[in-house]
Design an enzyme around this catalytic site. Structure first.
Site, PDB file in Angstrom:
ATOM      1  CB  SER A  90      -0.932   0.000   1.201  1.00 10.54           C
ATOM      2  OG  SER A  90      -0.179  -0.146   2.388  1.00 10.54           O
ATOM      3  CB  CYS A  91       3.857   2.184   1.118  1.00  8.21           C
ATOM      4  SG  CYS A  91       4.411   0.515   1.454  1.00  8.21           S
ATOM      5  CB  ILE A  92       3.592   2.833  -4.810  1.00  6.09           C
ATOM      6  CG1 ILE A  92       3.485   1.325  -4.676  1.00  6.09           C
ATOM      7  CG2 ILE A  92       4.420   3.220  -6.023  1.00  6.09           C
ATOM      8  CD1 ILE A  92       4.785   0.586  -4.712  1.00  6.09           C
TER       9      ILE A  92
END
Lengths: 420, 105
Positions: free
Chosen positions: B103-105
C-alpha cells in the site's frame, strides 16, 4: 451511434480525449464530463507556498485544453455499471457503451482527528489544494522560526516525491531568507525511510540528512492536538510543532464510493496491465482513480493514456485489450538552489542512476541533482499545456527502458525490490 | 532468502522475515512468528485479524494494508496497535504468512 463517456477532464481524462478525438471509428461518439471550469497544473502547487508561482498562473480555462471535444459541464452523481449508465447532477441519465473513469484523487483532511480543527489554515496547512497552497504561502512569509513539521498521514498520495521536494525547497527558502538557523525541519513519514524504493530511499534520505532535516519514520498519524500543538501517532508518539504542513489521507472521487465501485479509499480495482476495471465490463480506469501500485502522478497518467487509447480502439473494433501498461513512472524532484533530480521506474524495476531519455547522452541525469534537471522541470510546465494535454507526440515511450541505467545496482531478486 | 524453523517446520522467509510461500503457513507457524516478532501469544482478537487478512488476500491477490484491515476486519485502529505493537500493517501480514503490504508506492 455508440457512446464513449470519459468521467473527469484532469490530466488523464483530457489526454485520452485529445488522443481519441481524431481516432474515433465511425459510429462512435465521445463526451467528457467535468463540472469544473478551470484546469489546474498540479505540479505548480509545490511552488505556490514559496512564492515562485502564483495561484492565478497555475490554472487555465478548461475549454482551452478541450478544443473540438464534446464537454458536458456537470457533476456525475452516480455510475450504474449494470445498467451501463451515468447519472448527472441535473438528474439526466446518460447511457454508455464504453466508460473511462478518470475521476482522480482528493485529499481527505477530515479523516484525521483534529486536523481541520481550530489551527487549520493558520498553523496547520496542506499544499495539495489551491486554497491550501495559497494559505501556506502567507504562513511561510510570516513564520518567525521554530519547528516546521512535514507529515504524510498515510499512503498512497499523489506525487509521492512532492513532500520531499517541499522539504528541500523549505530548507532553501529559509536559507535564502537568512533564517535557516532559526527553523528546525522535521520530516515525519509512515514509511520506513525517505521513499518507497530502496536505492532512491537511501539517496533521498542522505539528501535530507545533508540539509539537517530530521526524519521520523514509521509514524502513523492519529490525531492533531490543537490545544498543545502536538501531532500524535497511533503508537502514542507525539511531535510538537509550530507550523504543521500535512499531506492528508487521499481518496478517490466521492462518486466512486457512492456507486459502490471502489476499495476502502474509493480507488477503483483495476487490471494492472490492461487498465480494465476488474469488476465491471465496458469500463476502463486510469490516472489517480485506479488502485494500482503505481505512483499517482501525471507521468503515469500519460503513459497509461497511450495504452488505454490503444485498448479503447481495440475494444471498439471487437478485439481484446493488450496488457500494455508496465507501471512506468517518472518524475523530477526539485532539490532546491536551482537544481533537481530525475527518477524513472516501473512495477518491477526501482529507480536507478543513469542517463535519460537517451543512454550516455541524456541530456537528463537520473538520480543526480543537476541544473539541467531543474530546467527540465520548469520546461515541463510548457510541455504539459502545449504537448501533453493536447496529446501531441512526445519523445518518451510509454514503456520503461533499462538503457543507460546502472542496472548492476539492482537487487538480484527484482520482486523484492518492487515490493518495498 | 533464508530458511527459518517455525514450530519445528522449515519455512522459507525473506530478509525482513515474511514467508516466501504463503502455502507454508499454518496456525502453529503463525504462533511461532508471533512469538518471534514480539507480538506474543495469539488471542481470539488476533485471530479475527489474521483470518480477515488471509481471506482478503486470497480474494484480492494482495495483502491488505492497515487502513483496509481497520475498516473491514471489525478491529479498529487503536486495537490493532495494541494487538500488533509498532506496526500492525506489517506485523499482521507477517503473522498471517502474507507478503509485506504494497500500500505504499
Amino acid at each position: 451511434m455508440k457512446r464513449l463517456l470519459i468521467l473527469g477532464a484532469g490530466t488523464a481524462g483530457t489526454m485520452v480525449a485529445n488522443h481519441l478525438r481524431t481516432k474515433l471509428p465511425s459510429g462512435w461518439s465521445m463526451s467528457v464530463i467535468d463540472p469544473e471550469p478551470e484546469h489546474l497544473y498540479q505540479p505548480d502547487l509545490l511552488f505556490i507556498p514559496f512564492g515562485t508561482q502564483t495561484p492565478a498562473r497555475a490554472k487555465r480555462p478548461r475549454a482551452d485544453s478541450l478544443r473540438d471535444v464534446d464537454w458536458i459541464r456537470e457533476p456525475v452523481v452516480a455510475v450504474e455499471p449494470d445498467a451501463k449508465c451515468v447519472v448527472l447532477g441535473s438528474g439526466l441519465r446518460l447511457s454508455y457503451d464504453l466508460l473511462v473513469l478518470a475521476t482522480g484523487s482528493r485529499t481527505r483532511p477530515e479523516e484525521t482527528e483534529g486536523l481541520t480543527g481550530p489551527l487549520w489554515r493558520s498553523e496547520v496547512h496542506d499544499f495539495y489544494t489551491l486554497e491550501g497552497a495559497t494559505a501556506l504561502h502567507g504562513a511561510l512569509e510570516n513564520f518567525k522560526g521554530g519547528r516546521l513539521v512535514l507529515n504524510i498521514v498515510e499512503m498512497p498520495i499523489k506525487c509521492p516525491v512532492a513532500p520531499l521536494e517541499f522539504a528541500f525547497l523549505a530548507d532553501d527558502y529559509f536559507k535564502r531568507r537568512g533564517m535557516r538557523e532559526e527553523v528546525e525541519l522535521v520530516y515525519v513519514t509512515p514509511l520506513d525511510g525517505a521513499f518507497t524504493k530502496p536505492i532512491a530511499s537511501s539517496v533521498l534520505g542522505g539528501m535530507l540528512e545533508e540539509r539537517g532535516i530530521r526524519v521520523e519514520s514509521e509514524f502513523n498519524a492519529s490525531e492533531v492536538d490543537n490545544d498543545r500543538r502536538v501531532l500524535r501517532s497511533w503508537d502514542e508518539r507525539g511531535i510538537d510543532f509550530d507550523l504543521l504542513v500535512t499531506i492528508p489521507t487521499h481518496g478517490g472521487a466521492p462518486v466512486i464510493g457512492a456507486s459502490g465501485m471502489g476499495d476502502e479509499l474509493d480507488f477503483v480495482p483495476t487490471d494492472r496491465h490492461t487498465l480494465a476495471a476488474r469488476d465491471h465490463d465496458g469500463i476502463f480506469v486510469l490516472g489517480d482513480a485506479t488502485n494500482l501500485p503505481a505512483s499517482k502522478a501525471g507521468s503515469v497518467a500519460h503513459f497509461q493514456a497511450e495504452v488505454l487509447v490503444e485498448n479503447l480502439q481495440r475494444v471498439m473494433d471487437g478485439r481484446s485489450p493488450v496488457e500494455g501498461f508496465d507501471g512506468h513512472s517518472n518524475c523530477f524532484i526539485e532539490s532546491g538552489a536551482g537544481k533537481a533530480m530525475l527518477i524513472d521506474f516501473n512495477y518491477d524495476v526501482e529507480p536507478l542512476p543513469g542517463k535519460y531519455p537517451l543512454p550516455l547522452v541524456g541530456p537528463m541525469s537520473l538520480m543526480k541533482e543537476t541544473r539541467l534537471n531543474h530546467m527540465g522541470k520548469l520546461g515541463f510546465r510548457w510541455a504539459y499545456w502545449n504537448m501533453l494535454l493536447p496529446a501531441r507526440p512526445m519523445l518518451i515511450g510509454s514503456r520503461m527502458s533499462l538503457m543507460g541505467k546502472k542496472t548492476a545496482l539492482l537487487n538480484p531478486n527484482p520482486s523484492q525490490a518492487a515490493s518495498a | 532468502m533464508t530458511t527459518a524453523v517455525f514450530a519445528g517446520v522449515d519455512v522459507e522467509v525473506n530478509e525482513e522475515g515474511f514467508l516466501v510461500n504463503s502455502d507454508e503457513w499454518t496456525a502453529d507457524v503463525a504462533e511461532a512468528i508471533a512469538a518471534d516478532s514480539g507480538v506474543g501469544p495469539l488471542t481470539e482478537l488476533h485471530w479475527k485479524v489474521i483470518t480477515f487478512c488471509r481471506e482478503d488476500a486470497a480474494r484480492e491477490g494482495t495483502a491488505p494494508g492497515l487502513r483496509r484491515i481497520s475498516k473491514l476486519s471489525g478491529v479498529g485502529m487503536k486495537d490493532l496497535y495494541a494487538l500488533f505493537p509498532k506496526g500492525p500493517g506489517k506485523l499482521a501480514a507477517m503473522v498471517s504468512g502474507l507478503p509485506k503490504p504494497q500500500s505504499c508506492i
